[in-house]
Design a protein around this motif. Structure first.
Motif, PDB file in Angstrom:
ATOM      1  N   GLY A  26       0.785  -1.224   0.000  1.00 16.55           N
ATOM      2  CA  GLY A  26       0.000   0.000   0.000  1.00 16.55           C
ATOM      3  C   GLY A  26       0.818   1.277   0.000  1.00 16.55           C
ATOM      4  N   LEU A  27       2.117   1.172  -0.184  1.00 18.80           N
ATOM      5  CA  LEU A  27       2.976   2.355  -0.252  1.00 18.80           C
ATOM      6  C   LEU A  27       4.121   2.080  -1.222  1.00 18.80           C
ATOM      7  CD1 LEU A  27       5.204   2.597   2.978  1.00 18.80           C
ATOM      8  CD2 LEU A  27       4.355   0.488   2.004  1.00 18.80           C
ATOM      9  N   THR A  28       4.736   3.165  -1.686  1.00 21.45           N
ATOM     10  CA  THR A  28       5.886   3.023  -2.575  1.00 21.45           C
ATOM     11  C   THR A  28       7.101   2.769  -1.693  1.00 21.45           C
ATOM     12  OG1 THR A  28       4.866   4.578  -4.116  1.00 21.45           O
ATOM     13  CG2 THR A  28       7.209   4.086  -4.426  1.00 21.45           C
ATOM     14  N   PHE A  29       7.385   1.512  -1.475  1.00 21.44           N
ATOM     15  CA  PHE A  29       8.341   1.080  -0.469  1.00 21.44           C
ATOM     16  C   PHE A  29       9.713   1.736  -0.655  1.00 21.44           C
ATOM     17  CE2 PHE A  29       9.788  -1.652   2.812  1.00 21.44           C
ATOM     18  CZ  PHE A  29      11.024  -2.177   2.443  1.00 21.44           C
ATOM     19  N   SER A  30      10.141   1.874  -1.892  1.00 18.90           N
ATOM     20  CA  SER A  30      11.508   2.318  -2.155  1.00 18.90           C
ATOM     21  C   SER A  30      11.776   3.767  -1.776  1.00 18.90           C
ATOM     22  CB  SER A  30      11.846   2.104  -3.626  1.00 18.90           C
ATOM     23  OG  SER A  30      10.979   2.871  -4.440  1.00 18.90           O
ATOM     24  N   ILE A  31      10.734   4.564  -1.482  1.00 25.38           N
ATOM     25  CA  ILE A  31      10.971   5.955  -1.106  1.00 25.38           C
ATOM     26  C   ILE A  31      10.895   6.155   0.407  1.00 25.38           C
ATOM     27  CG2 ILE A  31      10.087   6.781  -3.311  1.00 25.38           C
ATOM     28  CD1 ILE A  31       7.609   7.806  -1.820  1.00 25.38           C
ATOM     29  N   TYR A  32      10.709   5.068   1.137  1.00 29.17           N
ATOM     30  CA  TYR A  32      10.615   5.153   2.601  1.00 29.17           C
ATOM     31  C   TYR A  32      11.882   4.631   3.261  1.00 29.17           C
ATOM     32  CZ  TYR A  32       5.695   6.369   2.589  1.00 29.17           C
ATOM     33  OH  TYR A  32       4.503   7.029   2.429  1.00 29.17           O
ATOM     34  N   ARG A  33      12.346   5.409   4.223  1.00 29.64           N
ATOM     35  CA  ARG A  33      13.341   4.864   5.144  1.00 29.64           C
ATOM     36  C   ARG A  33      12.622   3.924   6.110  1.00 29.64           C
ATOM     37  NH1 ARG A  33      18.224   7.576   5.619  1.00 29.64           N
ATOM     38  NH2 ARG A  33      18.401   9.403   4.284  1.00 29.64           N
ATOM     39  N   MET A  34      13.240   2.822   6.413  1.00 31.25           N
ATOM     40  CA  MET A  34      12.632   1.831   7.283  1.00 31.25           C
ATOM     41  C   MET A  34      13.436   1.677   8.561  1.00 31.25           C
ATOM     42  SD  MET A  34      10.011   0.961   5.529  1.00 31.25           S
ATOM     43  CE  MET A  34       9.425  -0.405   6.543  1.00 31.25           C
ATOM     44  N   ALA A  35      12.744   1.253   9.599  1.00 30.80           N
ATOM     45  CA  ALA A  35      13.422   1.093  10.884  1.00 30.80           C
ATOM     46  C   ALA A  35      12.766  -0.018  11.687  1.00 30.80           C
ATOM     47  CB  ALA A  35      13.381   2.397  11.678  1.00 30.80           C
ATOM     48  N   TRP A  36      13.505  -0.480  12.675  1.00 30.94           N
ATOM     49  CA  TRP A  36      12.986  -1.413  13.672  1.00 30.94           C
ATOM     50  C   TRP A  36      13.084  -0.738  15.048  1.00 30.94           C
ATOM     51  CZ3 TRP A  36      10.595  -5.973  12.691  1.00 30.94           C
ATOM     52  CH2 TRP A  36      10.779  -6.545  11.426  1.00 30.94           C
ATOM     53  N   PHE A  37      12.019  -0.902  15.805  1.00 27.95           N
ATOM     54  CA  PHE A  37      11.969  -0.464  17.191  1.00 27.95           C
ATOM     55  C   PHE A  37      11.589  -1.672  18.038  1.00 27.95           C
ATOM     56  CE2 PHE A  37      12.096   4.211  17.067  1.00 27.95           C
ATOM     57  CZ  PHE A  37      11.972   4.436  15.702  1.00 27.95           C
ATOM     58  N   ARG A  38      11.775  -1.537  19.346  1.00 25.76           N
ATOM     59  CA  ARG A  38      11.330  -2.598  20.242  1.00 25.76           C
ATOM     60  C   ARG A  38      10.809  -2.001  21.536  1.00 25.76           C
ATOM     61  NH1 ARG A  38      17.051  -5.522  22.089  1.00 25.76           N
ATOM     62  NH2 ARG A  38      17.630  -3.992  23.694  1.00 25.76           N
ATOM     63  N   GLN A  39       9.952  -2.770  22.185  1.00 26.32           N
ATOM     64  CA  GLN A  39       9.393  -2.327  23.459  1.00 26.32           C
ATOM     65  C   GLN A  39       9.310  -3.522  24.395  1.00 26.32           C
ATOM     66  OE1 GLN A  39       5.600  -0.319  23.225  1.00 26.32           O
ATOM     67  NE2 GLN A  39       5.930   0.683  25.203  1.00 26.32           N
ATOM     68  N   ALA A  40      10.072  -3.445  25.472  1.00 27.15           N
ATOM     69  CA  ALA A  40      10.044  -4.481  26.490  1.00 27.15           C
ATOM     70  C   ALA A  40       8.929  -4.179  27.486  1.00 27.15           C
ATOM     71  CB  ALA A  40      11.387  -4.535  27.205  1.00 27.15           C
ATOM     72  N   PRO A  41       8.449  -5.199  28.187  1.00 27.60           N
ATOM     73  CA  PRO A  41       7.387  -4.976  29.175  1.00 27.60           C
ATOM     74  C   PRO A  41       7.788  -3.919  30.202  1.00 27.60           C
ATOM     75  CG  PRO A  41       7.697  -7.315  28.783  1.00 27.60           C
ATOM     76  CD  PRO A  41       8.814  -6.621  28.069  1.00 27.60           C
ATOM     77  N   GLY A  42       6.913  -2.941  30.414  1.00 25.28           N
ATOM     78  CA  GLY A  42       7.179  -1.902  31.389  1.00 25.28           C
ATOM     79  C   GLY A  42       8.158  -0.841  30.942  1.00 25.28           C
ATOM     80  N   SER A  43       8.583  -0.892  29.673  1.00 27.92           N
ATOM     81  CA  SER A  43       9.564   0.074  29.176  1.00 27.92           C
ATOM     82  C   SER A  43       8.993   0.855  28.004  1.00 27.92           C
ATOM     83  CB  SER A  43      10.836  -0.651  28.730  1.00 27.92           C
ATOM     84  OG  SER A  43      11.420  -1.343  29.797  1.00 27.92           O
ATOM     85  N   GLU A  44       9.663   1.952  27.683  1.00 26.30           N
ATOM     86  CA  GLU A  44       9.255   2.730  26.521  1.00 26.30           C
ATOM     87  C   GLU A  44       9.794   2.084  25.250  1.00 26.30           C
ATOM     88  OE1 GLU A  44       9.044   7.187  28.546  1.00 26.30           O
ATOM     89  OE2 GLU A  44      10.491   6.762  26.966  1.00 26.30           O
ATOM     90  N   ARG A  45       9.165   2.428  24.147  1.00 27.67           N
ATOM     91  CA  ARG A  45       9.637   1.955  22.851  1.00 27.67           C
ATOM     92  C   ARG A  45      11.014   2.544  22.577  1.00 27.67           C
ATOM     93  NH1 ARG A  45       5.424   2.787  18.215  1.00 27.67           N
ATOM     94  NH2 ARG A  45       4.621   0.817  19.007  1.00 27.67           N
TER      95      ARG A  45
END
Length: 124
Positions: A26-45
């Motif tokens: 649903g988006l033009t993938f090649s024009i987006y920067r991509m990232a990974w985030f994580r969130q542990a229980p009780g913590s911020e992303r």
């Protein structure tokens, strides 16, 4: 309708490896920067890694340098996170995200689109 769908999570032993995938539609993938985030229980992303539109530039949080590798395949509209030498502190819900602004962005608010997240659990 933009969708980011993560896969590849699960339970792994201390020192093990997992490869996460995030398939975009649903988006033009090649024009987006991509990232990974994580969130542990009780913590911020928290930021994990990001990759440029062509895949030529990557940036990592200090706590994953040398252990995790982010990559992308624009032909498949997919971004990956190879995670090696996992330890219990890596246990979290991992989410992929997409944004079109210039430059490296480590703040969640900078990202337009998010996946639903996938759980990674590392046993000791």
């Amino acid at each position: 309708q933009v969708q980011l769908v993560e896969s590849g999570g699960g339970l792994v032993q201390n020192g093990g490896s997992l490869r996460l995938s995030c398939a975009a539609s649903g988006l033009t993938f090649s024009i987006y920067r991509m990232a990974w985030f994580r969130q542990a229980p009780g913590s911020e992303r928290e930021f994990v890694a990001t990759i440029s539109r062509t895949g030529g530039t990557t940036y990592y949080a200090d706590f994953v340098k040398g252990r995790f590798t982010i990559s992308r395949d624009n032909a498949k509209n997919t971004v990956y996170l190879q995670m090696n030498s996992l330890n219990p502190e890596d246990t979290a819900v991992y989410s992929c995200a997409a944004q079109k602004t210039l430059g490296i962005q480590r703040t969640p608010a900078a990202y337009e689109y998010w996946g639903q997240g996938i759980r990674v659990a590392v046993s000791s």
